[in-house]
Design an enzyme around this catalytic site. Structure first.
Site, PDB file in Angstrom:
ATOM      1  N   THR A 162      17.678  54.178  15.152  1.00 26.03           N
ATOM      2  CA  THR A 162      17.870  55.498  15.764  1.00 26.03           C
ATOM      3  C   THR A 162      19.287  55.729  16.307  1.00 26.03           C
ATOM      4  OG1 THR A 162      17.045  54.700  17.894  1.00 26.03           O
ATOM      5  CG2 THR A 162      15.437  55.715  16.395  1.00 26.03           C
TER       6      THR A 162
ATOM      7  N   THR B 166      15.069  49.471  14.602  1.00 25.69           N
ATOM      8  CA  THR B 166      13.946  49.006  15.426  1.00 25.69           C
ATOM      9  C   THR B 166      12.612  49.152  14.710  1.00 25.69           C
ATOM     10  OG1 THR B 166      15.153  49.518  17.438  1.00 25.69           O
ATOM     11  CG2 THR B 166      12.777  49.415  17.656  1.00 25.69           C
TER      12      THR B 166
HETATM   13  N1  ASP Z   1      19.533  49.750  18.169  1.00 28.79           N
HETATM   14  C1  ASP Z   1      18.509  50.188  17.263  1.00 28.79           C
HETATM   15  C2  ASP Z   1      19.143  50.612  15.946  1.00 28.79           C
HETATM   16  O1  ASP Z   1      19.669  51.704  15.888  1.00 28.79           O
HETATM   17  C3  ASP Z   1      17.770  51.306  17.859  1.00 28.79           C
HETATM   18  C4  ASP Z   1      16.644  51.822  17.011  1.00 28.79           C
HETATM   19  O2  ASP Z   1      16.497  51.597  15.853  1.00 28.79           O
HETATM   20  O3  ASP Z   1      15.862  52.570  17.605  1.00 28.79           O
HETATM   21  O4  ASP Z   1      19.099  49.867  15.012  1.00 28.79           O
END
Ligand code: ASP
Length: 323
Positions: free
Chosen positions: A88, A12
């Site tokens: 994340t 993200t």
């Molecule tokens: N779905 C995303 C990922 O892990 C969530 C994020 O990056 O916060 O790529």
């Protein structure tokens, strides 16, 4: 000025919200690349865009490539610290993988964001700046791989994603953060007592993870055994107990030399051989199940993968998981 290697892997933090559909996704160009000039005011940054992947697309292959890249560059270039941006969802797994495979003293910091680059209140650039400040700090040396988000510094070993959307999602259950990032500095109030790393070159083993539930029986254990697995992690009930109908198939698995590691599906605490009833921890320990000391399931899986790759003995496995 400290020299920091900044490695982007996606997530993200590198994504953009499409204002018409409300979906968040990757753009061809990583928006973080536009920030490099301003980051150079904090440290001498060299940027590597290794992947541009959502973190559910990250596998141990990418983790291994990342590990190799860091090891090679730290040895050949004059680097003071490393910062990695990552989605994340699986951030804690990549951070922990690096923690158990890289023994360098220099700071290695993993960060991400809960809001994409063009959302109101986007936290990506802020977390990235905090992470560079931590990676450039002498006090971050020798503490293993660190995870920095939302002004907090966590160890890769203890941190986990606890909320689907809140920016304070990363927490270290039982222990809390080991430091904080303030407006003026980087302050540590704890340090890990030990580190143990394995020097691996590949991942060839298959380790899977199951979560126990009330009334679970052994059929799923028979099914996974037929897949030809090299190891199994079970998120057990409470203090380390399983439904009794699982015990016979578990015994068969252990008799066939497939190591079985037990963690708890509880958010806090250790698994221990306390209960003497059928399926209780005492019986499981006597069967040869390996009890893990506070790691969550996804990290115990990585630890088992790495340990099996290093051909550690059954006794050493027991010892490794007690640390
Ligand atoms: N779905 C995303 C990922 O892990 C969530 C994020 O990056 O916060 O790529």
């Amino acid at each position: 000025m400290k020299k920091i290697l900044l490695i982007h892997t996606g997530g993200t933090i590198s994504m953009i919200e499409d204002k018409t559909t409300g979906t968040i996704q990757q753009n061809q160009q990583n928006p973080l690349l536009n920030t490099t000039n301003s980051l150079n005011e904090i440290a001498d940054i060299s940027v590597l865009e290794l992947f541009h992947l959502p973190s559910p697309h990250i596998t141990t292959n990418e983790m291994l490539l990342l590990m190799k890249e860091i090891k090679e560059r730290v040895v050949t270039e004059n680097i003071d610290g490393v910062v990695i941006t990552h989605g994340t969802d699986t951030l804690e797994e990549t951070a922990y993988f690096l923690d158990v495979t890289i023994s360098f003293e220099l700071p290695i910091v993993v960060t991400g964001a809960m809001r994409s680059s063009n959302e109101l209140g986007a936290d990506g650039l802020y977390n990235l700046i905090s992470s560079i400040r931590v990676a450039a700090s002498d006090s971050a040396r020798g503490k293993g791989v660190l995870v920095v988000l939302n002004d907090e510094i966590h160890t890769a070993r203890n941190v986990t994603k606890t909320h689907t959307s809140n920016v304070a999602t990363f927490q270290s259950p039982q222990y809390g953060p080991i430091g904080i990032v303030t407006k003026r500095g980087v302050v540590f109030h704890q340090a890990p007592l030990f580190r143990e790393t394995c020097n691996i070159k590949s991942i060839t083993k298959k380790v899977i993870m199951l979560k126990a539930y009330a009334g679970m029986d052994g059929t799923i254990l028979q099914a996974v055994q037929s897949l030809g697995i090299d190891g199994l992690v079970i998120e057990a009930l409470g203090q380390g107990n399983l439904p009794p109908l699982m015990v016979n198939d578990l015994k068969e698995m252990i008799d066939n030399d497939i190591p079985v590691v037990l963690v708890s599906r509880c958010f806090n605490g250790f698994v221990e051989d306390v209960y003497g009833y059928d399926g209780g921890g005492k019986q499981l320990k006597d069967l040869g199940v390996i009890f893990s000391n506070g790691l969550n399931g996804q990290k115990a899986r990585l630890k088992l993968l790495v340990a099996l790759e290093s051909n550690v003995s059954q006794e050493k496995l027991q010892e490794l998981f007690q640390k």
